[in-house]
Design a protein around this motif. Structure first.
Motif, PDB file in Angstrom:
ATOM      1  N   GLN A  11       0.835  -1.208   0.000  1.00  0.00           N
ATOM      2  CA  GLN A  11       0.000   0.000   0.000  1.00  0.00           C
ATOM      3  C   GLN A  11       0.866   1.253   0.000  1.00  0.00           C
ATOM      4  O   GLN A  11       0.622   2.207  -0.749  1.00  0.00           O
ATOM      5  N   TYR A  12       1.875   1.231   0.860  1.00  0.00           N
ATOM      6  CA  TYR A  12       2.754   2.398   0.984  1.00  0.00           C
ATOM      7  C   TYR A  12       3.570   2.599  -0.294  1.00  0.00           C
ATOM      8  O   TYR A  12       3.840   3.735  -0.701  1.00  0.00           O
ATOM      9  N   PHE A  14       2.535   1.973  -3.323  1.00  0.00           N
ATOM     10  CA  PHE A  14       1.650   2.634  -4.273  1.00  0.00           C
ATOM     11  C   PHE A  14       1.491   4.115  -3.935  1.00  0.00           C
ATOM     12  O   PHE A  14       1.375   4.958  -4.831  1.00  0.00           O
ATOM     13  N   ILE A  15       1.494   4.442  -2.643  1.00  0.00           N
ATOM     14  CA  ILE A  15       1.415   5.850  -2.238  1.00  0.00           C
ATOM     15  C   ILE A  15       2.642   6.608  -2.745  1.00  0.00           C
ATOM     16  O   ILE A  15       2.528   7.697  -3.325  1.00  0.00           O
ATOM     17  N   ALA A 176      -6.532   9.828  -6.507  1.00  0.00           N
ATOM     18  CA  ALA A 176      -6.110   8.454  -6.215  1.00  0.00           C
ATOM     19  C   ALA A 176      -5.247   8.407  -4.961  1.00  0.00           C
ATOM     20  O   ALA A 176      -5.403   7.505  -4.110  1.00  0.00           O
ATOM     21  N   LEU A 177      -4.339   9.383  -4.808  1.00  0.00           N
ATOM     22  CA  LEU A 177      -3.482   9.426  -3.623  1.00  0.00           C
ATOM     23  C   LEU A 177      -4.306   9.663  -2.361  1.00  0.00           C
ATOM     24  O   LEU A 177      -4.045   9.064  -1.305  1.00  0.00           O
ATOM     25  N   LEU A 180      -5.788   6.380  -1.389  1.00  0.00           N
ATOM     26  CA  LEU A 180      -4.765   5.463  -0.879  1.00  0.00           C
ATOM     27  C   LEU A 180      -4.391   5.789   0.565  1.00  0.00           C
ATOM     28  O   LEU A 180      -4.265   4.908   1.409  1.00  0.00           O
ATOM     29  N   SER A 183      -7.178   4.892   2.951  1.00  0.00           N
ATOM     30  CA  SER A 183      -7.331   3.450   3.165  1.00  0.00           C
ATOM     31  C   SER A 183      -6.337   2.875   4.167  1.00  0.00           C
ATOM     32  O   SER A 183      -6.502   1.739   4.625  1.00  0.00           O
TER      33      SER A 183
END
Length: 392
Positions: A11-12, A14-15, A176-177, A180, A183
C-alpha cells in the motif's frame, strides 16, 4: 490490530508511486505547461523558484501540526493538503493567462507538493515505530518506477492533446493518492516525528555547528552546487531537448530512461553500503554528476542525451541514499536531525538557484550557455566533495 507488513508495504509503495507521478506532472512538466500559458523562461524561473521557497518555509510548520495537536493525525493532515492542492490546480486550469494569477496558483500547488514529501516519508516511520516493518527502500523504488512510466505517458499525451493534460492527469492522481492514504489503518498511541527540523534539542545553534563541522559545511555547499545543475537540467529539459531536435514525447522518454536507471541503485543500495563507505559513494556519485553534466553539454542529438540520462544510475540514485548514510556516520547523534535537515535543504536551495539562474541564462543567452555554466558549477561541487567528504 493485526496488520500484515507485506500488505502495508505494498500500500505504501503505491502511495510513493502515485506521489512521484504527481511530482512528474506538476513539477517535471512545469516548463511545458507554463510555456503553453505564454510565460517566458525568466518568468517560469521565478514561478518555480517561489514554489520551492514557499514550500521550504511551510514544510517545518505544517509538519509540526500532527505533533502539536494530537487530534490531527498525519493521515488527515495529508488529506487536507491534497484537497487544497486539487483546488489550486483546478483554478490554474481555468484561470486567465495573467502572470500574477498563474504565479499565485502554481506556487500554492507546488509549495504543497514540496510539503507533502516529508509527510509521506513519515508514514513509514509511523508504522515502523509501532513494530510494523514497512520497507521504505522498496516503496521509494516504486516511486522511481511509476515516475518513469508517467514521464513517457505524459510526454505522448501532451504532444497529442496539449500541455493541459499534465494538470488534468495530476488532478486525477491526487484523487487516487487521497484514497490510498485514506485506506491506510490508523494506529493508537503512536508518536511520530513528522519533521526532523523541529527535533533538534541542543544549546548550540547553527552558527556553532558550522564552525565546529566546517568540512561537513563544505560538503553541504558541494551538494548544493551539484544539485544546481541537476535541477537546472530537470526544470528546463524541454528547452534542452528542443535544442538537439527533440520534442515533448522525447523529453518524456528521457525522463523515463533516467528514472528506470535509478532502480538498481535504489533497490540495491543497502547491499552496496556494506561494501563501500558512504564517503566514497558520495565522491563517486559527485564525479558521475559532473560526467553527466559534460555529456549533456556536448550532446549533439537525442541519442547522446539519452546516454547522459543513463548516468543517473551513478549520480542521483547513489548520492541520495548515500547522503543519508553519510550524515548518520560522520555527525554526532545530538546533531543528527539538524544535519539531515541541512542535507535535504541543499536540494531545495539548489532548486531555487537553478530556476532563477537557468531562466535568466535562457532569456539573455542560450541553452548551450546555460549548460556550460551548469557544467562549471557541477565540477566545482565535485572538487569540493572530493576534498571535504571525509569518512570520520
Amino acid at each position: 490490530m493485526n496488520i500484515s507488513a507485506k500488505r502495508l508495504t505494498l500500500q505504501y509503495a503505491f502511495i510513493q508511486g502515485v506521489y512521484w507521478m504527481i511530482y512528474c506532472g506538476l513539477y517535471s512538466f512545469a516548463t511545458v505547461y507554463l510555456l503553453s500559458k505564454g510565460l517566458e523562461s525568466s518568468q517560469i524561473g521565478i514561478v518555480v523558484a517561489l514554489g520551492n521557497v514557499v514550500g521550504f518555509i511551510l514544510q517545518p510548520y505544517i509538519s509540526s501540526l500532527a505533533d502539536k495537536y494530537q487530534n490531527i493525525t498525519l493521515h488527515r493532515l495529508i488529506e487536507v493538503l491534497l484537497a487544497v492542492m486539487v483546488l489550486g490546480i483546478v483554478l490554474l486550469l481555468v484561470a486567465p493567462k495573467y502572470f500574477l494569477a498563474i504565479l499565485l496558483l502554481y506556487v500554492v500547488a507546488d509549495a504543497i507538493l514540496q510539503t507533502l514529501q516529508p509527510l509521506l516519508n513519515s508514514l513509514s516511520i509511523y508504522y515502523q515505530e509501532a513494530g510494523i516493518a514497512v520497507d521504505f527502500g522498496i516503496a521509494r523504488g516504486f516511486g522511481s518506477l511509476f515516475f518513469a512510466g508517467m514521464s513517457s505517458f505524459l510526454g505522448v499525451l501532451c504532444d497529442k492533446y496539449g500541455a493541459d493534460m499534465a494538470m488534468i492527469s495530476t488532478i486525477i492522481l491526487i484523487a487516487a493518492l487521497f484514497l490510498l492514504v485514506w485506506s491506510l489503518p490508523l494506529l493508537k498511541k503512536v508518536k511520530v516525528d513528522v519533521d526532523t527540523k523541529a527535533e533538534v534539542k541542543t544549546n548550540e545553534g547553527l552558527g556553532h555547528f558550522i564552525k565546529q563541522y566546517r568540512a561537513f559545511t563544505m560538503v553541504l555547499l558541494a551538494s548544493t552546487l551539484l544539485f544546481t545543475f541537476h535541477n537546472m537540467l530537470n526544470s528546463y529539459l524541454i528547452q534542452v531537448v528542443n535544442n538537439v531536435g527533440g520534442n515533448t514525447t522525447q523529453m518524456g522518454t528521457a525522463l523515463t530512461v533516467a528514472a528506470i536507471c535509478e532502480l538498481p541503485a535504489m533497490f540495491g543500495f543497502s547491499f552496496l553500503a556494506t561494501k563501500i563507505s558512504s564517503s566514497k559513494l558520495m565522491i563517486f556519485a559527485s564525479l558521475a554528476f559532473s560526467v553527466k553534466a559534460v555529456v549533456t553539454y556536448l550532446a549533439p542529438n537525442m541519442g547522446m542525451l539519452y546516454i547522459a540520462m543513463v548516468l543517473q544510475m551513478f549520480a542521483f540514485a547513489v548520492f541520495t541514499p548515500a547522503s543519508v548514510y553519510y550524515v548518520n556516520e560522520v555527525i554526532p547523534k545530538r546533531y543528527q536531525y539538524m544535519s539531515q535537515a541541512l542535507m535535504v535543504g541543499t536540494t531545495t536551495v539548489s532548486g531555487v538557484i537553478a530556476s532563477l539562474l537557468g531562466g535568466f541564462l535562457l532569456q539573455v543567452a542560450s541553452v548551450k550557455m546555460m549548460l556550460l555554466i551548469g557544467v562549471i558549477i557541477s565540477i566545482s561541487g565535485t572538487i569540493l566533495m572530493v576534498i571535504f567528504a571525509k569518512h570520520k
